[in-house]
Design a protein around this motif. Structure first.
Motif, PDB file in Angstrom:
ATOM      1  N   VAL A 110     -15.588  -3.056 -69.394  1.00  0.00           N
ATOM      2  CA  VAL A 110     -15.708  -2.909 -67.940  1.00  0.00           C
ATOM      3  C   VAL A 110     -16.423  -4.119 -67.350  1.00  0.00           C
ATOM      4  N   ASP A 111     -17.471  -4.559 -68.023  1.00  0.00           N
ATOM      5  CA  ASP A 111     -18.192  -5.736 -67.532  1.00  0.00           C
ATOM      6  C   ASP A 111     -17.280  -6.969 -67.507  1.00  0.00           C
ATOM      7  N   VAL A 112     -16.479  -7.152 -68.575  1.00  0.00           N
ATOM      8  CA  VAL A 112     -15.562  -8.299 -68.631  1.00  0.00           C
ATOM      9  C   VAL A 112     -14.539  -8.223 -67.497  1.00  0.00           C
ATOM     10  N   ALA A 113     -14.019  -7.028 -67.280  1.00  0.00           N
ATOM     11  CA  ALA A 113     -13.021  -6.862 -66.226  1.00  0.00           C
ATOM     12  C   ALA A 113     -13.627  -7.115 -64.848  1.00  0.00           C
ATOM     13  N   GLU A 114     -14.828  -6.665 -64.662  1.00  0.00           N
ATOM     14  CA  GLU A 114     -15.479  -6.892 -63.380  1.00  0.00           C
ATOM     15  C   GLU A 114     -15.744  -8.394 -63.166  1.00  0.00           C
ATOM     16  N   ALA A 115     -16.127  -9.113 -64.240  1.00  0.00           N
ATOM     17  CA  ALA A 115     -16.353 -10.563 -64.123  1.00  0.00           C
ATOM     18  C   ALA A 115     -15.049 -11.278 -63.768  1.00  0.00           C
ATOM     19  N   ALA A 117     -11.594 -14.048 -59.792  1.00  0.00           N
ATOM     20  CA  ALA A 117     -10.311 -14.078 -59.068  1.00  0.00           C
ATOM     21  C   ALA A 117     -10.542 -13.996 -57.564  1.00  0.00           C
ATOM     22  N   GLN A 118     -11.521 -13.228 -57.176  1.00  0.00           N
ATOM     23  CA  GLN A 118     -11.824 -13.102 -55.752  1.00  0.00           C
ATOM     24  C   GLN A 118     -12.381 -14.436 -55.202  1.00  0.00           C
ATOM     25  N   ARG A 159      -6.159 -11.785 -58.263  1.00  0.00           N
ATOM     26  CA  ARG A 159      -7.335 -10.976 -57.898  1.00  0.00           C
ATOM     27  C   ARG A 159      -7.030  -9.498 -57.983  1.00  0.00           C
ATOM     28  N   ASP A 160      -5.872  -9.065 -57.510  1.00  0.00           N
ATOM     29  CA  ASP A 160      -5.516  -7.643 -57.549  1.00  0.00           C
ATOM     30  C   ASP A 160      -5.398  -7.132 -58.981  1.00  0.00           C
ATOM     31  N   VAL A 181     -10.347  -3.592 -63.906  1.00  0.00           N
ATOM     32  CA  VAL A 181     -11.679  -2.989 -63.817  1.00  0.00           C
ATOM     33  C   VAL A 181     -11.558  -1.467 -63.717  1.00  0.00           C
ATOM     34  N   LYS A 182     -10.630  -1.030 -62.882  1.00  0.00           N
ATOM     35  CA  LYS A 182     -10.436   0.402 -62.720  1.00  0.00           C
ATOM     36  C   LYS A 182      -9.973   1.058 -64.011  1.00  0.00           C
ATOM     37  N   VAL A 183      -9.053   0.348 -64.729  1.00  0.00           N
ATOM     38  CA  VAL A 183      -8.572   0.917 -65.998  1.00  0.00           C
ATOM     39  C   VAL A 183      -9.712   1.022 -66.996  1.00  0.00           C
ATOM     40  N   ALA A 184     -10.542  -0.026 -67.080  1.00  0.00           N
ATOM     41  CA  ALA A 184     -11.659  -0.019 -68.036  1.00  0.00           C
ATOM     42  C   ALA A 184     -12.646   1.077 -67.693  1.00  0.00           C
ATOM     43  N   LYS A 185     -12.924   1.245 -66.394  1.00  0.00           N
ATOM     44  CA  LYS A 185     -13.860   2.297 -65.999  1.00  0.00           C
ATOM     45  C   LYS A 185     -13.292   3.685 -66.293  1.00  0.00           C
ATOM     46  N   ALA A 186     -11.981   3.865 -66.084  1.00  0.00           N
ATOM     47  CA  ALA A 186     -11.370   5.156 -66.377  1.00  0.00           C
ATOM     48  C   ALA A 186     -11.442   5.475 -67.862  1.00  0.00           C
ATOM     49  N   GLN A 187     -11.164   4.469 -68.677  1.00  0.00           N
ATOM     50  CA  GLN A 187     -11.250   4.686 -70.131  1.00  0.00           C
ATOM     51  C   GLN A 187     -12.681   5.020 -70.544  1.00  0.00           C
TER      52      GLN A 187
END
Length: 399
Positions: A146-151, A156-157, A184-185, A191-197
């Motif tokens: 999740v941290d990697v995905a958020e970074a 991207a943003q 970015r999208d 991030v959402k997928v990682a958090k859901a998992q």
């Protein structure tokens, strides 16, 4: 004939006139017979006199004897009283709402058991914990993802923001902006997928805690530390919701029909001198064909004396009526039904058919056939016949 000859003839005649062939003994015998006849005559006269005296008043004595043969019977005027019916039943104690609790998550070895039988627990309280060492590492791994995905999403943003500033200067084309926007999208979606998992794994890990579904009393504990459990293991704990108990009283079909929900009952467990007040909260909708019985479930508040599986007796109030009350000895039965003997004004008994109602320890209520003012034969009615003359002896009810 000379004088001497005459004297001899006279002497002979005198001797002939006193002649007794038996002599002196015959005379005594005749005297004895006369005495016996005299005594016999006197005895006969005495016997006749006694018989005459004893039978002179024969008819009055016979009448008195006839009067003495009229039987004396005890009678009672029952009046009318309020009769409360009570039904006695037996049954087993049980939890009113029993909650079996098992493992609902993944299989694993039990790490800790936090409660025991007899403990009170709250809703959601942890009863036992299954080992989660593997799940802990998996959670850490997913949290890092999740941290990697958020970074990646933040990078991207930032790239998109810089590109938007250069579009007006002509350094970045619209196509490049679209590509950066898609990047970015995608990063945000990852991030959402990682958090859901991560959330899924955390939820599955929480299910390794065996929780109480509601507040109540722990009745059974069937698990120990180190035991491997899973969804197919079976019941690990058994709880009584709210600690509420009940008596499952077995009643005949007739008694069950007299009751309704809300009727109070007095319950006494076997081996306990205490009596608990409860209420019928459910009546069995079916009757067992084998024994023609049904079950009345009597709700009870918690008490240490009320142990599930124990035996208890219930005394249930089944309503009340206002009617004459008679002891069992006054009510007779034959092929024509129940009846009593009523004593009329002429002191003669008359059979009267009656219909009985509530049966109590004090007697039986009579719902039809009597108004309570009659004189009813209390006992020995089985030896009487309709129309017999009796000598009634009135007693008060219960006398």
């Amino acid at each position: 004939m000379n004088y001497e000859a005459k004297l001899d003839t006279g002497a002979q005649d005198e001797q002939a006139s006193h002649y007794d062939p038996l002599g002196e003994e015959g005379t005594q015998a005749r005297a004895a017979r006369r005495r016996l006849w005299l005594i016999a005559a006197v005895i006969a006269v005495v016997v006749i006199g006694i018989w005459f005296l004893s039978h002179r008043n024969a008819e009055p004595e016979f009448a008195a004897s006839s009067e003495e043969q009229v039987p004396a019977v005890t009678v009672v005027e029952p009046g009318r009283s309020t009769v409360t019916g009570r039904i006695t039943a037996t049954g087993s104690l049980a939890a009113r709402r029993e909650m079996p609790v098992g493992a609902s998550g993944e299989s694993g070895a039990v790490d800790r058991v936090l409660v025991d039988a007899g403990d009170w627990v709250d809703a959601g309280q942890v009863l036992a914990v299954i080992d989660r060492s593997v799940q802990t590492q998996q959670i850490a791994s997913l949290a890092a993802q999740v941290d990697v995905a958020e970074a990646d999403a933040r990078l991207a943003q930032s790239n998109l923001d810089r590109a938007l500033k250069l579009v007006d200067r002509g350094f970045i084309s619209t196509a490049d902006v679209d590509r950066l926007t898609a990047t970015r999208d995608s990063a945000v979606a990852r991030v959402k997928v990682a958090k859901a998992q991560l959330g899924e794994l955390q939820a599955r890990t929480r299910r390794l805690n065996i929780l109480a579904p509601a507040a109540g009393l722990v009745l059974e504990r069937n698990v120990e530390p180190g035991q491997v459990v899973g969804p197919g293991t079976g019941v690990l704990f058994r709880l009584a919701k709210g600690g509420e108990m009940e008596l499952r009283a077995r009643l005949s079909e007739d008694d069950l029909a007299k009751l309704s929900v809300g009727v109070t009952a007095q319950v006494t467990p076997v081996g306990s001198g205490k009596t608990f007040t409860g209420q019928i909260w459910q009546l069995s909708p079916t009757i067992e064909e084998a024994n023609r019985q049904g079950i009345a479930r009597i709700a009870l508040s918690y008490s240490p004396e009320l142990r599930p599986g124990g035996f208890a007796t219930a005394r249930i109030t089944s309503g009340s009526v206002v009617a004459p009350m008679l002891p069992e000895s006054a009510i007779l039965n034959d092929d024509q039904g129940s009846f009593v003997y009523v004593v009329g004004k002429d002191n003669k008994v008359h059979r009267r058919a009656v219909q009985t109602g509530i049966v109590t320890a004090d007697g039986i209520s009579v719902t039809k056939g009597l108004d309570g003012t009659e004189k009813i034969v209390l006992r020995a009615g089985g030896f009487l016949n309709d129309g017999d003359l009796v000598d009634p002896k009135l007693v008060t009810q219960g006398g």
